[in-house]
Design an enzyme around this catalytic site. Structure first.
Site, mmCIF file in Angstrom:
data_model
loop_
_atom_site.group_PDB
_atom_site.id
_atom_site.type_symbol
_atom_site.label_atom_id
_atom_site.label_comp_id
_atom_site.label_asym_id
_atom_site.label_seq_id
_atom_site.Cartn_x
_atom_site.Cartn_y
_atom_site.Cartn_z
ATOM 1 N N ARG A 130 21.956 18.738 -41.199
ATOM 2 C CA ARG A 130 21.758 19.636 -40.036
ATOM 3 C C ARG A 130 20.873 20.840 -40.346
ATOM 4 N NH1 ARG A 130 27.162 18.434 -38.932
ATOM 5 N NH2 ARG A 130 27.279 16.764 -37.416
ATOM 6 N N LYS A 152 6.324 23.534 -35.645
ATOM 7 C CA LYS A 152 6.436 22.281 -34.892
ATOM 8 C C LYS A 152 6.497 21.152 -35.914
ATOM 9 C CE LYS A 152 4.329 22.971 -30.330
ATOM 10 N NZ LYS A 152 3.240 22.582 -29.406
ATOM 11 N N GLU A 194 -9.852 21.937 -35.209
ATOM 12 C CA GLU A 194 -8.777 22.901 -34.894
ATOM 13 C C GLU A 194 -9.234 24.331 -35.204
ATOM 14 O OE1 GLU A 194 -6.081 21.837 -33.276
ATOM 15 O OE2 GLU A 194 -5.155 20.079 -34.238
ATOM 16 N N LYS A 235 -3.017 31.906 -35.035
ATOM 17 C CA LYS A 235 -1.832 31.075 -34.747
ATOM 18 C C LYS A 235 -0.548 31.871 -34.971
ATOM 19 C CE LYS A 235 0.417 26.696 -34.930
ATOM 20 N NZ LYS A 235 0.369 25.267 -35.168
ATOM 21 N N GLU A 245 7.082 27.756 -27.231
ATOM 22 C CA GLU A 245 6.159 27.286 -26.199
ATOM 23 C C GLU A 245 6.749 27.356 -24.790
ATOM 24 O OE1 GLU A 245 3.660 23.874 -27.378
ATOM 25 O OE2 GLU A 245 3.650 23.296 -25.272
ATOM 26 N N ARG A 249 2.009 29.858 -26.007
ATOM 27 C CA ARG A 249 1.775 28.899 -27.103
ATOM 28 C C ARG A 249 1.085 27.634 -26.616
ATOM 29 N NH1 ARG A 249 5.374 27.206 -32.411
ATOM 30 N NH2 ARG A 249 3.856 25.672 -33.132
ATOM 31 N N ASN A 253 -2.644 24.044 -27.380
ATOM 32 C CA ASN A 253 -2.752 22.626 -27.024
ATOM 33 C C ASN A 253 -4.101 22.310 -26.383
ATOM 34 O OD1 ASN A 253 -0.780 20.031 -25.973
ATOM 35 N ND2 ASN A 253 -0.088 21.282 -27.686
ATOM 36 N N HIS A 256 -5.617 18.808 -26.354
ATOM 37 C CA HIS A 256 -4.610 17.857 -26.815
ATOM 38 C C HIS A 256 -4.082 16.929 -25.721
ATOM 39 C CE1 HIS A 256 -4.814 20.457 -30.281
ATOM 40 N NE2 HIS A 256 -3.983 19.694 -30.956
ATOM 41 N N HIS A 260 -4.302 13.577 -27.394
ATOM 42 C CA HIS A 260 -3.110 12.796 -27.752
ATOM 43 C C HIS A 260 -3.111 11.437 -27.049
ATOM 44 C CE1 HIS A 260 -0.320 16.315 -29.250
ATOM 45 N NE2 HIS A 260 -1.207 15.938 -30.145
ATOM 46 N N HIS A 274 -6.550 12.809 -35.697
ATOM 47 C CA HIS A 274 -6.067 13.802 -34.732
ATOM 48 C C HIS A 274 -7.162 14.830 -34.378
ATOM 49 C CE1 HIS A 274 -3.379 16.608 -32.696
ATOM 50 N NE2 HIS A 274 -3.870 17.569 -33.471
HETATM 51 N N1 LIG Z 1 2.787 20.790 -36.413
HETATM 52 C C1 LIG Z 1 1.678 21.256 -35.896
HETATM 53 O O1 LIG Z 1 1.599 22.372 -35.401
HETATM 54 C C2 LIG Z 1 0.449 20.405 -35.948
HETATM 55 C C3 LIG Z 1 -0.800 20.990 -35.718
HETATM 56 C C4 LIG Z 1 -1.929 20.175 -35.787
HETATM 57 C C5 LIG Z 1 -1.808 18.851 -36.145
HETATM 58 N N2 LIG Z 1 -0.586 18.338 -36.385
HETATM 59 C C6 LIG Z 1 -0.440 16.947 -36.832
HETATM 60 O O2 LIG Z 1 -1.069 16.838 -38.104
HETATM 61 C C7 LIG Z 1 -1.504 15.491 -38.291
HETATM 62 C C8 LIG Z 1 -2.927 15.497 -38.784
HETATM 63 O O3 LIG Z 1 -2.991 16.189 -39.986
HETATM 64 P P1 LIG Z 1 -4.148 15.889 -41.042
HETATM 65 O O4 LIG Z 1 -5.445 15.873 -40.343
HETATM 66 O O5 LIG Z 1 -3.949 16.793 -42.178
HETATM 67 O O6 LIG Z 1 -3.849 14.386 -41.418
HETATM 68 P P2 LIG Z 1 -3.159 13.715 -42.710
HETATM 69 O O7 LIG Z 1 -1.946 14.406 -43.092
HETATM 70 O O8 LIG Z 1 -3.104 12.269 -42.389
HETATM 71 O O9 LIG Z 1 -4.230 13.984 -43.844
HETATM 72 C C9 LIG Z 1 -5.498 13.435 -43.688
HETATM 73 C C10 LIG Z 1 -5.881 12.523 -44.854
HETATM 74 O O10 LIG Z 1 -6.362 13.345 -45.895
HETATM 75 C C11 LIG Z 1 -5.669 13.072 -47.112
HETATM 76 N N3 LIG Z 1 -5.579 14.341 -47.809
HETATM 77 C C12 LIG Z 1 -4.864 15.434 -47.456
HETATM 78 N N4 LIG Z 1 -5.122 16.434 -48.312
HETATM 79 C C13 LIG Z 1 -6.002 15.971 -49.213
HETATM 80 C C14 LIG Z 1 -6.666 16.531 -50.320
HETATM 81 N N5 LIG Z 1 -6.520 17.816 -50.661
HETATM 82 N N6 LIG Z 1 -7.483 15.745 -51.037
HETATM 83 C C15 LIG Z 1 -7.697 14.440 -50.693
HETATM 84 N N7 LIG Z 1 -7.123 13.866 -49.633
HETATM 85 C C16 LIG Z 1 -6.283 14.632 -48.902
HETATM 86 C C17 LIG Z 1 -4.353 12.462 -46.714
HETATM 87 O O11 LIG Z 1 -3.858 11.614 -47.729
HETATM 88 C C18 LIG Z 1 -4.742 11.690 -45.446
HETATM 89 O O12 LIG Z 1 -5.249 10.430 -45.806
HETATM 90 C C19 LIG Z 1 -1.343 14.806 -36.961
HETATM 91 O O13 LIG Z 1 -0.218 13.970 -37.005
HETATM 92 C C20 LIG Z 1 -1.131 15.931 -35.983
HETATM 93 O O14 LIG Z 1 -0.347 15.538 -34.883
HETATM 94 C C21 LIG Z 1 0.542 19.090 -36.306
HETATM 95 O O1 LIG Z 2 1.272 24.652 -32.717
HETATM 96 C C1 LIG Z 2 1.073 24.322 -31.547
HETATM 97 O O2 LIG Z 2 1.741 24.771 -30.616
HETATM 98 C C2 LIG Z 2 0.004 23.354 -31.217
HETATM 99 O O3 LIG Z 2 -0.078 22.901 -30.088
HETATM 100 C C3 LIG Z 2 -0.936 22.974 -32.299
HETATM 101 C C4 LIG Z 2 -1.586 21.611 -32.134
HETATM 102 O O4 LIG Z 2 -2.827 21.655 -32.810
HETATM 103 C C5 LIG Z 2 -0.785 20.484 -32.756
HETATM 104 O O5 LIG Z 2 -1.527 19.292 -32.707
HETATM 105 C C6 LIG Z 2 0.620 20.281 -32.251
HETATM 106 O O6 LIG Z 2 1.317 19.366 -33.059
HETATM 107 C C7 LIG Z 2 0.648 19.730 -30.846
HETATM 108 O O7 LIG Z 2 1.925 19.929 -30.361
HETATM 109 P P1 LIG Z 2 2.564 19.054 -29.210
HETATM 110 O O8 LIG Z 2 3.719 19.879 -28.774
HETATM 111 O O9 LIG Z 2 1.519 18.876 -28.167
HETATM 112 O O10 LIG Z 2 2.943 17.767 -29.808
HETATM 113 ZN ZN LIG Z 3 -3.640 19.657 -33.026
#
Ligand SMILES: NC(=O)c1ccc[n+]([C@@H]2O[C@H](COP(=O)([O-])OP(=O)(O)OC[C@H]3O[C@@H](n4cnc5c(N)ncnc54)[C@H](O)[C@@H]3O)[C@@H](O)[C@H]2O)c1
Ligand SMILES: O=C(O)C(=O)C[C@@H](O)[C@H](O)[C@H](O)COP(=O)(O)O
Ligand SMILES: [Zn+2]
Length: 386
Positions: A130, A152, A194, A235, A245, A249, A253, A256, A260, A274
């Site tokens: 939890r 998130k 981004e 951010k 959000e 916030r 998006n 997105h 998405h 992404h």
């Molecule tokens: N939580 C949030 O607020 C938020 C915000 C934006 C995106 N996201 C999510 O993040 C994801 C995308 O993230 P991403 O673009 O980092 O993708 P990812 O985590 O898949 O990384 C991209 C690729 O780069 C490689 N990689 C990462 N760091 C590396 C390094 N230093 N050297 C060599 N290779 C490396 C990974 O192995 C992978 O193949 C999506 O699922 C998206 O929905 C979340």
């Molecule tokens: O942090 C946030 O809020 C964002 O919307 C950042 C986005 O870049 C990111 O891709 C996030 O994961 C999207 O959120 P979601 O709620 O649309 O899934």
């Molecule tokens: Zn994003």
């Protein structure tokens, strides 16, 4: 916008969330301070590092060494790289490994990787016993400027992006800008979408700076650190004012709603990363804003021009296998957008532009104009092909 930083100084950005506030530490080489910082934050803690295979190859050993040097016991969970791990199966694998490693409530999960690892490990930490605290060590540009900050966490459903998840803030973010040197050029560019997003949505001066300096960010000097720190400040500001959000916030998006849906339509595969979906989505959002008369055509063209200069896709037809089922179909894209988390009482919410540098939240958007707009974009592609 502040002046670019000197290259060597680590920068701290505070995410001001009261008793859940945390630091984002940004700088070249800061990964080596991971153990020391974790020990200072949580004396006597045990940790488990969650990472992916590619990141493990380059950066797991330095992370483990830093923790070992600080006397911190650690175990590891290595998942497959990419969205394939941001799934029920990926969550099961990570959760079971953390349980097997006897990670307790007072221990720490460390997410070492890109946004996939951060979202997945953060969600596993949120539900393990939890709720266990976690540290983000983002290794992709996207993760350093966006996903590691703000709490998130989650996984995808086959029906849509991030449809299962939790808000769970990290207790520390360590963004070592040197680790980006091993990132592939395509992944670097995807993460850049981004970065550009922060300029387009809320900071025209930053966008203008990016137009002049974006190629220096790749080189790894002070421009890279400036872009990352500026993005994190933007951010952190939004998140500290609207953590869950309920309002502002949603601006983060931008791009997105379309993006998405495109990721879902391409099966969360490497046909569209992404950040690439965000680039196309942000261009469509700007063009749709122009179509509604909210900005001029020249503003929409300015956004698209910059993304193209940064090597990003901006059109639906830029997606590999575009003509395949689901993508070249406005109704199918509308059905996917209906699963967007910003939908309220069945009505779409879009982030639109009033200017480059000023985004607004548009609620109650009628589906018909969006569908017509997408159809136009699809026909444009067909015209190009003919
Ligand atoms: N939580 C949030 O607020 C938020 C915000 C934006 C995106 N996201 C999510 O993040 C994801 C995308 O993230 P991403 O673009 O980092 O993708 P990812 O985590 O898949 O990384 C991209 C690729 O780069 C490689 N990689 C990462 N760091 C590396 C390094 N230093 N050297 C060599 N290779 C490396 C990974 O192995 C992978 O193949 C999506 O699922 C998206 O929905 C979340
Ligand atoms: O942090 C946030 O809020 C964002 O919307 C950042 C986005 O870049 C990111 O891709 C996030 O994961 C999207 O959120 P979601 O709620 O649309 O899934
Ligand atoms: Zn994003």
């Amino acid at each position: 916008m502040t002046a670019p930083l000197k290259h060597s100084d680590p920068v701290n950005v505070d995410v001001a969330l009261g008793d859940r506030a945390y630091d984002i530490v940004i700088g070249r080489g800061v990964l080596s301070s991971l153990g020391e910082r974790v020990a200072a934050l949580r004396p006597g803690v045990r940790t488990a590092i969650v990472t992916d295979r590619t990141v493990a190859k380059y950066w797991l050993e330095p992370a483990e060494t830093s923790l070992a040097d600080a006397g911190i016991p650690t175990s590891r969970v290595v998942v497959e790289e990419g969205e394939i791990s941001k799934t029920y199966a990926g969550l099961e694998k990570v959760s079971e490994a953390l349980i097997a490693a006897k990670i307790e409530r007072n221990d720490l999960v460390i997410a070492l990787g890109g946004g996939v690892v951060g979202d997945l490990a953060g969600f596993a930490a949120a539900i393990l016993r939890r709720g266990v605290d976690f540290v983000q060590v983002p290794t992709s540009l996207l993760a350093q400027v966006d996903s590691s900050v703000g709490g998130k966490t989650g996984i995808n459903s086959p029906q849509g992006k991030n449809l299962l998840g939790a808000f769970h803030q990290p207790v520390l973010v360590i963004a070592d800008t040197a680790v980006l040197d091993t990132l592939s050029p395509r992944q670097f560019r995807a993460g850049y979408a981004e970065v550009a997003k922060y300029g387009v949505l809320g900071d025209e001066a930053f966008f203008a700076w990016l137009e002049k300096n974006h190629s220096d960010i790749v080189k790894g000097g002070s421009a890279r650190e400036h872009a990352i720190a500026t993005s994190c400040r933007a951010k952190a500001g939004v998140v500290s004012r609207d953590e869950r959000e309920t309002g502002e916030r949603a601006l983060l998006n931008l791009g997105h709603t379309f993006g998405h849906a495109l990721e879902a339509a391409t099966g969360f595969s490497d046909r569209l990363f992404h950040g690439e979906g965000v680039s196309i989505g942000m261009t469509l959002a700007a063009q749709f804003s122009a179509k509604l008369g909210m900005i001029g055509e020249a503003d929409a063209a300015r956004v698209e021009r910059h993304l193209i200069e940064a090597g990003l896709p901006t059109r639906l037809q830029d997606i590999a296998g575009f003509a395949q089922e689901g993508l070249a179909d406005a109704d199918a894209l509308m059905a996917l957008m209906a699963q967007d988390k910003k939908v309220k009482r069945g009505k779409l919410t879009f982030i639109l532009l009033e200017a480059v540098g000023r985004a607004v939240i548009a609620e109650d958007v009628e589906p018909a104009p969006v569908r017509d707009f997408l159809q136009e974009k699809l026909e444009h592609k067909l015209a190009l092909k003919a």
